[in-house]
Motif scaffolding. Structure first.
Motif, short mmCIF file in Angstrom:
data_model
loop_
_atom_site.label_atom_id
_atom_site.label_comp_id
_atom_site.label_asym_id
_atom_site.label_seq_id
_atom_site.Cartn_x
_atom_site.Cartn_y
_atom_site.Cartn_z
N VAL A 19 2.98 -11.25 -0.69
CA VAL A 19 1.63 -10.72 -0.88
C VAL A 19 0.66 -11.75 -1.47
CG1 VAL A 19 0.30 -8.94 -2.07
CG2 VAL A 19 2.51 -8.39 -1.14
N MET A 73 0.00 -9.98 -9.79
CA MET A 73 -0.20 -8.53 -9.55
C MET A 73 -0.23 -8.28 -8.04
SD MET A 73 -0.99 -5.60 -11.11
CE MET A 73 -0.59 -4.27 -9.99
N GLY A 74 0.70 -7.47 -7.58
CA GLY A 74 0.70 -7.20 -6.14
C GLY A 74 1.49 -5.95 -5.77
N SER A 75 0.99 -5.23 -4.79
CA SER A 75 1.73 -4.13 -4.16
C SER A 75 2.15 -4.62 -2.78
CB SER A 75 0.85 -2.87 -4.02
OG SER A 75 0.52 -2.35 -5.29
N GLN A 80 0.00 -0.65 -0.32
CA GLN A 80 -1.26 -0.82 -1.04
C GLN A 80 -2.15 0.41 -0.84
OE1 GLN A 80 -2.70 -4.66 0.37
NE2 GLN A 80 -0.94 -5.70 -0.50
N GLY A 81 -2.98 0.67 -1.84
CA GLY A 81 -3.91 1.80 -1.75
C GLY A 81 -3.25 3.15 -1.98
N LYS A 82 -2.06 3.15 -2.57
CA LYS A 82 -1.35 4.41 -2.83
C LYS A 82 -1.27 4.76 -4.31
CE LYS A 82 1.48 4.15 1.34
NZ LYS A 82 2.83 4.17 1.92
N GLY A 83 -2.00 3.99 -5.11
CA GLY A 83 -2.03 4.29 -6.54
C GLY A 83 -0.98 3.56 -7.35
N GLY A 85 -0.58 0.21 -7.95
CA GLY A 85 -1.14 -0.82 -8.82
C GLY A 85 -1.77 -0.23 -10.06
N LYS A 86 -2.51 0.82 -9.86
CA LYS A 86 -3.17 1.51 -10.98
C LYS A 86 -2.13 2.04 -11.98
CE LYS A 86 -6.37 5.38 -11.71
NZ LYS A 86 -7.23 6.35 -11.01
N ARG A 109 -8.79 -12.35 -8.11
CA ARG A 109 -9.32 -12.70 -6.79
C ARG A 109 -10.54 -11.84 -6.52
NH1 ARG A 109 -4.05 -13.66 -2.88
NH2 ARG A 109 -2.90 -14.90 -4.40
N VAL A 111 -11.46 -10.52 -3.88
CA VAL A 111 -11.11 -9.37 -3.04
C VAL A 111 -10.52 -8.22 -3.86
CG1 VAL A 111 -10.77 -10.61 -0.87
CG2 VAL A 111 -8.87 -10.44 -2.51
N TYR A 116 -9.76 -4.01 -10.35
CA TYR A 116 -9.78 -4.21 -11.81
C TYR A 116 -10.96 -3.48 -12.46
CZ TYR A 116 -6.22 -7.76 -10.94
OH TYR A 116 -5.08 -8.41 -10.55
N LYS A 118 -12.38 -0.76 -11.59
CA LYS A 118 -12.10 0.68 -11.68
C LYS A 118 -11.17 1.01 -12.85
CE LYS A 118 -12.97 2.16 -6.98
NZ LYS A 118 -12.44 2.64 -5.71
C1 LIG Z 1 -5.03 -5.49 -5.50
C2 LIG Z 1 -3.74 -4.69 -5.53
C3 LIG Z 1 -2.80 -5.28 -6.57
C4 LIG Z 1 -4.08 -3.26 -5.96
O1 LIG Z 1 -2.90 -2.48 -5.97
P1 LIG Z 1 -2.84 -1.13 -5.13
O2 LIG Z 1 -1.51 -0.53 -5.39
O3 LIG Z 1 -3.19 -1.43 -3.72
O4 LIG Z 1 -4.04 -0.35 -5.83
P2 LIG Z 1 -4.17 1.25 -6.10
O5 LIG Z 1 -3.77 1.98 -4.87
O6 LIG Z 1 -3.49 1.59 -7.36
O7 LIG Z 1 -5.74 1.33 -6.28
C5 LIG Z 1 -6.39 1.79 -7.45
C6 LIG Z 1 -7.87 1.86 -7.13
O8 LIG Z 1 -8.37 0.54 -6.84
C7 LIG Z 1 -8.90 0.50 -5.51
N1 LIG Z 1 -8.48 -0.76 -4.90
C8 LIG Z 1 -7.23 -1.23 -4.78
N2 LIG Z 1 -7.22 -2.44 -4.22
C9 LIG Z 1 -8.52 -2.73 -3.97
C10 LIG Z 1 -9.15 -3.86 -3.40
N3 LIG Z 1 -8.49 -4.94 -2.98
N4 LIG Z 1 -10.51 -3.81 -3.29
C11 LIG Z 1 -11.19 -2.74 -3.71
N5 LIG Z 1 -10.64 -1.63 -4.28
C12 LIG Z 1 -9.31 -1.65 -4.40
C13 LIG Z 1 -8.29 1.68 -4.79
O9 LIG Z 1 -9.10 2.11 -3.74
C14 LIG Z 1 -8.18 2.70 -5.90
O10 LIG Z 1 -9.43 3.32 -6.11
P3 LIG Z 1 -9.53 4.86 -6.56
O11 LIG Z 1 -8.84 4.95 -7.92
O12 LIG Z 1 -10.99 5.12 -6.62
O13 LIG Z 1 -8.81 5.64 -5.52
C15 LIG Z 1 -3.05 -4.64 -4.15
O14 LIG Z 1 -3.89 -4.04 -3.21
C16 LIG Z 1 -2.58 -6.00 -3.63
O15 LIG Z 1 -1.44 -6.37 -3.86
N6 LIG Z 1 -3.47 -6.72 -2.94
C17 LIG Z 1 -3.11 -8.03 -2.38
C18 LIG Z 1 -2.79 -9.05 -3.46
C19 LIG Z 1 -3.92 -9.22 -4.46
O16 LIG Z 1 -5.05 -9.43 -4.12
N7 LIG Z 1 -3.53 -9.11 -5.76
C20 LIG Z 1 -4.48 -9.29 -6.85
C21 LIG Z 1 -4.50 -10.70 -7.26
S1 LIG Z 1 -5.71 -11.02 -8.53
#
Ligand SMILES: CC(C)(COP(=O)(O)OP(=O)(O)OC[C@H]1O[C@@H](n2cnc3c(N)ncnc32)[C@H](O)[C@@H]1OP(=O)(O)O)[C@@H](O)C(=O)NCCC(=O)NCCS
Length: 144
Positions: A19, A73-75, A80-83, A85-86, A109, A111, A116, A118
């Motif tokens: 990821v 930090m990564g799902s 991803q988007g299933k809660g 990470g939160k 990042r 993206v 973060y 939220k």
């Molecule tokens: C970013 C990441 C860690 C978030 O984990 P996740 O399990 O997908 O996030 P969640 O499902 O718990 O999301 C929690 C909230 O954040 C929002 N969110 C998650 N990822 C987001 C993103 N990349 N951009 C915008 N919003 C995002 C969700 O929509 C959700 O919003 P809600 O509470 O209003 O429904 C994950 O998407 C990931 O691994 N991304 C690729 C690697 C990366 O970029 N890691 C971060 C490095 S700094």
């Protein structure tokens, strides 16, 4: 059935690689991975590890008090988007707060900024570039 548990550094590597390091020559291993106070957390869904995050004692000159940096930090893809990470980050905040930590910061990042934000993290300073990875902001959250 979801469960969050402390895991070993090595258990984070498959998700980090797929990821966060896909197509890059940057190592998935981090200097503080095996430090005694580093916390690696994993979220398991039906016993499958789907989300990881690592919290390492590291001071950023911009902040005061006992600080931990969130790294890796990564799902996993498809999770991803299933809660997850939160849930993982919220759990980590409670653990670190109980350990007397004042603040968590990370190099976020662009993206992932909204993820973060939220969760109550604030960006500070200027946009900066990390080689191969892309644009970042420092983000932080006070735990006290
Ligand atoms: C970013 C990441 C860690 C978030 O984990 P996740 O399990 O997908 O996030 P969640 O499902 O718990 O999301 C929690 C909230 O954040 C929002 N969110 C998650 N990822 C987001 C993103 N990349 N951009 C915008 N919003 C995002 C969700 O929509 C959700 O919003 P809600 O509470 O209003 O429904 C994950 O998407 C990931 O691994 N991304 C690729 C690697 C990366 O970029 N890691 C971060 C490095 S700094």
């Amino acid at each position: 059935m979801i469960r969050i548990a402390e895991i070993k550094a090595e258990e984070t590597y498959p998700i980090r690689k797929s990821v966060l390091r896909d197509g890059m020559t940057l190592s998935h291993e981090m200097n503080a991975d095996h430090d005694a106070d580093t916390l690696h957390l994993g979220l398991f869904d039906k016993d499958q590890l789907v989300c990881v995050g690592s919290f390492m004692k590291a001071s950023n000159a911009g902040f005061k008090g006992l600080q931990f940096q969130l790294r890796g930090m990564g799902s996993s893809i498809g999770s991803q988007g299933k809660g997850y990470g939160k849930a993982l980050l919220t759990n980590a905040e409670q653990i670190l707060k109980d350990r007397g930590v004042d603040l968590i910061w990370c190099n976020a990042r662009v993206v992932a900024l909204d993820f973060y934000s939220k969760l109550g993290y604030t960006s500070i300073g200027n946009l900066f570039e990390v080689d191969q990875v892309g644009p970042h902001f420092v983000m932080f959250k006070n735990l006290k």
